[in-house]
Design a protein around this motif. Structure first.
Motif: not given
Length: 254
Positions: A212-239
């Motif tokens: 995120a750009s300098p004027d933004l901050e992250w909240h509630g960031a996580r890797a979502e381990e309940t969604l297993r549909v690929s060899d990668h996990l989904l990442v979620i956060a609120e800017a």
């Protein structure tokens, strides 16, 4: 703005090591139906995502049975404004790319070519109308080779210097090294603390990231381990727009 990013593995759907690779690797080359649409759609709606970015999505091809993943994801998630960014095409057999999906109006502004040999690597850029203003959203997928990737990270850093406000970059960076990705931090962009994302069955490497750009901050960031549909996990956060202090009083700068 609530944001998610997922490498879709071209719908191959390998979520475990060993035997899963032996029994599922054929889907890299042969026609198959994606298994991720329903669970991804349910999660996107439950989490009320505003924007979703995807890597290794499939545009209409023989391997993907002619399905346009971009449109299918838009329907499944309710993020009806969608844009694909083609990265690799082999006749009518394979057509791979990245994509952006938004619940709000979205306008494509550019596809930036990244340096390096081998498979084409790009940064897809779009403008999204949200929270009373326009946000710049970028999606990418960097090379596996370290030398090519280093050149791509430097190019990304220069690009980010021109995007200083309400900008989010997401992607599979194929690197878990903060040192290697330092040009992004040097541009003033902060990485969401999501934790490791790869491989799904034993996450040890944080290669799928949100910046995120300098004027933004992250909240509630996580890797979502309940969604297993690929060899990668989904990442979620609120800017969110950052809170600054003026005269000792905290105020919202939005």
């Amino acid at each position: 703005m609530r944001i998610g990013f997922l490498n879709l593995q071209s719908g191959v759907g390998i979520t475990g090591g060993g035997l899963d690779w032996v029994t599922g690797a054929w889907r890299y080359a042969l026609p198959h139906a994606p298994r991720f649409l329903e669970p991804l759609g349910e999660l996107a709606r439950r989490e009320r995502l505003d924007v979703l970015g995807c890597a290794e999505t499939e545009l209409p091809s023989w391997r993907g049975r002619g399905l346009d993943y971009t449109r299918a994801i838009a329907e499944a998630t309710g993020l009806t404004h969608a844009m694909p960014f083609s990265t690799f095409r082999l006749g009518g057999w394979v057509h791979q790319g990245n994509s952006l999906h938004s619940g709000a109006r979205m306008q494509s502004t550019a596809t930036h070519e990244l340096p390096g040999p081998g498979q084409r690597r790009v940064v897809g850029e779009a403008r999204v109308a949200a929270e009373g203003g326009e946000w710049t959203v970028l999606v990418t997928h960097l090379a596996l080779g370290q030398q090519a990737r280093a050149a791509q990270v430097r190019a990304l850093g220069k690009l980010l210097l021109l995007r200083r406000e309400r900008t989010v970059l997401m992607g599979d960076f194929n690197s878990a090294s903060d040192e290697e990705l330092a040009p992004l931090a040097e541009a003033g962009f902060t990485c969401a603390p999501t934790g490791p994302t790869h491989p799904t069955w034993r996450p040890t490497a944080k290669i799928d990231r949100l910046y995120a750009s300098p004027d933004l901050e992250w909240h509630g960031a996580r890797a979502e381990e309940t969604l297993r549909v690929s060899d990668h996990l989904l990442v979620i956060a609120e800017a969110r727009r950052s809170v600054a202090k003026r005269g000792g009083v905290a105020v919202n700068v939005a």
